[in-house]
Write an enzyme that holds these catalytic residues in place. Structure first.
Site, PDB file in Angstrom:
ATOM      1  N   THR A   1       0.773  -1.219   0.086  1.00 19.42           N
ATOM      2  CA  THR A   1      -0.116  -0.149   0.055  1.00 19.42           C
ATOM      3  C   THR A   1       0.745   1.279  -0.309  1.00 19.42           C
ATOM      4  O   THR A   1       0.580   2.068  -0.744  1.00 19.42           O
ATOM      5  CB  THR A   1      -0.842   0.047   1.124  1.00 19.42           C
ATOM      6  OG1 THR A   1      -1.874  -1.223   1.296  1.00 19.42           O
ATOM      7  CG2 THR A   1      -1.800   1.330   1.176  1.00 19.42           C
TER       8      THR A   1
ATOM      9  N   TRP B   1       2.480   1.568  -3.333  1.00 15.17           N
ATOM     10  CA  TRP B   1       1.401   2.173  -4.544  1.00 15.17           C
ATOM     11  C   TRP B   1       1.411   3.697  -4.493  1.00 15.17           C
ATOM     12  O   TRP B   1       1.142   4.198  -5.690  1.00 15.17           O
ATOM     13  CB  TRP B   1       0.017   1.369  -4.169  1.00 15.17           C
ATOM     14  CG  TRP B   1      -1.114   1.673  -5.033  1.00 15.17           C
ATOM     15  CD1 TRP B   1      -1.406   1.047  -6.299  1.00 15.17           C
ATOM     16  CD2 TRP B   1      -1.802   2.808  -4.922  1.00 15.17           C
ATOM     17  NE1 TRP B   1      -2.128   1.719  -7.010  1.00 15.17           N
ATOM     18  CE2 TRP B   1      -2.681   2.803  -6.168  1.00 15.17           C
ATOM     19  CE3 TRP B   1      -2.158   3.860  -4.095  1.00 15.17           C
ATOM     20  CZ2 TRP B   1      -3.731   3.702  -6.245  1.00 15.17           C
ATOM     21  CZ3 TRP B   1      -3.154   4.864  -4.318  1.00 15.17           C
ATOM     22  CH2 TRP B   1      -3.886   4.520  -5.515  1.00 15.17           C
ATOM     23  N   HIS B   2       1.445   4.242  -3.229  1.00 12.21           N
ATOM     24  CA  HIS B   2       1.051   5.661  -3.138  1.00 12.21           C
ATOM     25  C   HIS B   2       2.122   6.362  -3.892  1.00 12.21           C
ATOM     26  O   HIS B   2       2.074   7.601  -4.198  1.00 12.21           O
ATOM     27  CB  HIS B   2       0.897   5.820  -1.684  1.00 12.21           C
ATOM     28  CG  HIS B   2      -0.501   5.854  -1.403  1.00 12.21           C
ATOM     29  ND1 HIS B   2      -1.149   4.454  -0.937  1.00 12.21           N
ATOM     30  CD2 HIS B   2      -1.504   6.795  -1.237  1.00 12.21           C
ATOM     31  CE1 HIS B   2      -2.384   4.814  -0.460  1.00 12.21           C
ATOM     32  NE2 HIS B   2      -2.761   5.848  -0.897  1.00 12.21           N
ATOM     33  N   GLY B   3       3.426   5.895  -3.856  1.00 12.10           N
ATOM     34  CA  GLY B   3       4.576   6.547  -4.464  1.00 12.10           C
ATOM     35  C   GLY B   3       6.068   6.015  -4.490  1.00 12.10           C
ATOM     36  O   GLY B   3       6.244   5.221  -3.567  1.00 12.10           O
TER      37      GLY B   3
END
Length: 500
Positions: A341, A344-346
């Site tokens: 997670t 995924w965000h950056g």
């Protein structure tokens, strides 16, 4: 209702042209989507024959995406084609497990390769350079808008088809229309094929759904433009200050502002996407459920960015075994999900640490709950006052947002340290100045991120349904015109989830 909205939009554009003749190009550029693209798309969409509606969605989605990404639109097209043909192979070789599995693997590997190359290759090279002292150059300079969203969305189709949970979509136009649904193509919510499978083939559009969609769209616009943008300037002001010289109260004031900004920014966009979906006849899944009312971090992530949490649960957590393979394996699965997670965000260490932090907290909550249940003492948690549990959750969420919005981990940790430096100066004259300027907006935002207003509105509708209808029109018009007025004068209009 739809015609009235179009009249309001066109009339407002004329007013802008008259009032701001010397600044019209800048205004037009920032409001093009509202004033030009949406009205034209809606009008044509309702006019075109039913068999051509999906084709029109496809064309408008590609046009909308190419407007911002004239080159990288081909990345989205490639992802769409990969999953469409993988789906055909999975269906065609229904009795050949090896071929079906190969098609699924190709779909997953190709989508993740696209995502990895464009989003993470430079991050990997930077870390290689830092570790080994090399000087390799960047592989790519741009990140396709919304690549994390449309790759996940498209990939969900082949996975669900392989599992036998959905039917094959043989029509390439219909499948491509699903991937390129322009309302949510840039930043979600992540719409899985199963969410709109029936509506892709048969949509019911009526005046009630259209009006409901308009209200939700305008509400989202107000969240984004009137609250998120304005409260965001407070966070930018504090973040630009020397953290060593910032009073403790100012540090808290800044991160509270960002906590509110990111909620109204992202949930506002989600409301606009869901509202526009309803206008077109689609019902996208809810993405936010008043997350700042949560009393634990576990509950927070059931309410925040719900479509992402559901995606990871369905396609990572459950396939790893979920909670079915023992307690230790459950903890490992949670850790893996939250590491992913964060990634995924950056492509940055702050996101990895941010995701890992939430994983650790959720694991701790899981352990505590399990131990108390095993000892028959789970009622201990119910005895803790709700306000205490709420403060616990919100403090940890706020700390997480410091990591989320600070690229440099040293600066992030310095900021967190300042928040708890009780021996330092608590306030100064600048703190009072910021409170005086942003105090009312902070109160409005805090109330607005709770379910209080919705509960009051629901009671109002039950008691005075006819008057409530009139008030909804007044509300919609006022919020829309205020949002337009703000966009005309404002140069600050960021979108925090734009490149995710």
């Amino acid at each position: 209702m739809s015609m009235n909205l179009n009249i309001v939009i066109l009339s407002t554009e004329v007013i802008i042209w008259i009032a701001y003749p010397n600044n019209y190009y800048m205004v037009f550029s920032s409001l093009t989507f509202l004033f030009l693209f949406l009205p034209i798309v809606i009008i044509i969409y309702y006019i075109v024959p039913k068999p051509l509606k999906n084709l029109f969605i496809l064309v408008s989605g590609l046009f909308f995406y190419a407007w911002g990404e004239p080159i990288y639109v081909f990345v989205m097209i490639a992802s769409t084609m990969i999953d469409y043909f993988a789906g055909l192979i999975i269906y065609r070789f229904n009795k050949t497990p090896a071929m079906r599995k190969a098609a699924l693997i190709v779909s997953i590997v190709m989508n993740l390769s696209l995502l990895g190359f464009f989003k993470y290759s430079n991050f990997i090279i930077d870390n290689i350079n830092n570790i080994f002292g090399t000087s390799y150059g960047a592989v790519t300079s741009l990140l396709p808008i919304g690549i994390s969203f449309f790759t996940f969305q498209s990939m969900s189709y082949t996975i669900d088809l392989y599992r036998g949970e959905i039917d094959i979509q043989k029509n390439p136009i219909t499948f491509a229309a699903f991937v390129t649904l322009f309302p949510q193509i840039v930043a979600g919510p992540i719409v899985r094929y199963r969410d709109v499978e029936k509506e892709l083939n048969e949509r019911v559009i009526n005046i009630d759904t259209i009006w409901e969609g308009i209200l939700q769209f305008v509400t989202g616009l107000g969240k984004k433009v009137l609250i998120a943008n304005n409260i965001g300037t407070l966070w930018d002001t504090v973040k630009a200050m020397n953290i060593e010289a910032v009073p403790v109260a100012t540090a808290w004031l800044g991160i509270i502002a960002y906590t509110l900004q990111i909620y109204f920014d992202f949930s506002g966009y989600s409301d606009m996407a869901i509202g526009m979906g309803k206008i077109l006849g689609f019902h996208f899944p809810k993405n936010f459920d008043y997350p700042y009312e949560s009393k634990s971090i576990t509950e927070f992530w059931r309410r925040w960015h719900m479509t992402l949490s559901e995606w990871f649960k369905s396609y990572v957590y459950f396939p790893l075994g979920g909670s079915r393979k023992g307690f230790s394996r459950t903890i490992l699965n949670i850790a893996i999900v939250w590491l992913l997670t964060g990634i995924w965000h950056g492509a940055s260490w702050n996101f990895i640490v941010w995701g890992s932090l939430y994983g650790v907290i959720i694991i701790i909550e899981k352990i505590v709950l399990t131990v108390l249940k095993n000892k028959g003492k789970e009622n201990i948690l119910t005895r803790i006052p709700g306000i205490i549990k709420h403060l616990y959750a919100m403090i940890l969420v706020s700390l997480g947002w410091v990591l989320f919005d600070t690229d440099n981990l040293n600066i992030a940790f310095s900021y967190i340290k300042k928040m708890f430096s009780l021996g330092d100066i608590l306030t100064d004259s600048h703190t009072i100045y910021l409170l005086m300027n942003y105090g009312l907006l902070l109160v409005i935002a805090i109330i607005g991120c709770t379910s209080l207003l919705k509960k009051l509105a629901d009671k109002f509708k039950k008691k005075l349904p006819s008057f409530a209808g009139t008030m909804s029109i007044v509300y919609m018009t006022a919020v829309f015109l205020l949002s337009v007025a703000y966009l005309v004068d404002a140069s600050y209009n960021p979108f925090l989830y734009f490149n995710f």
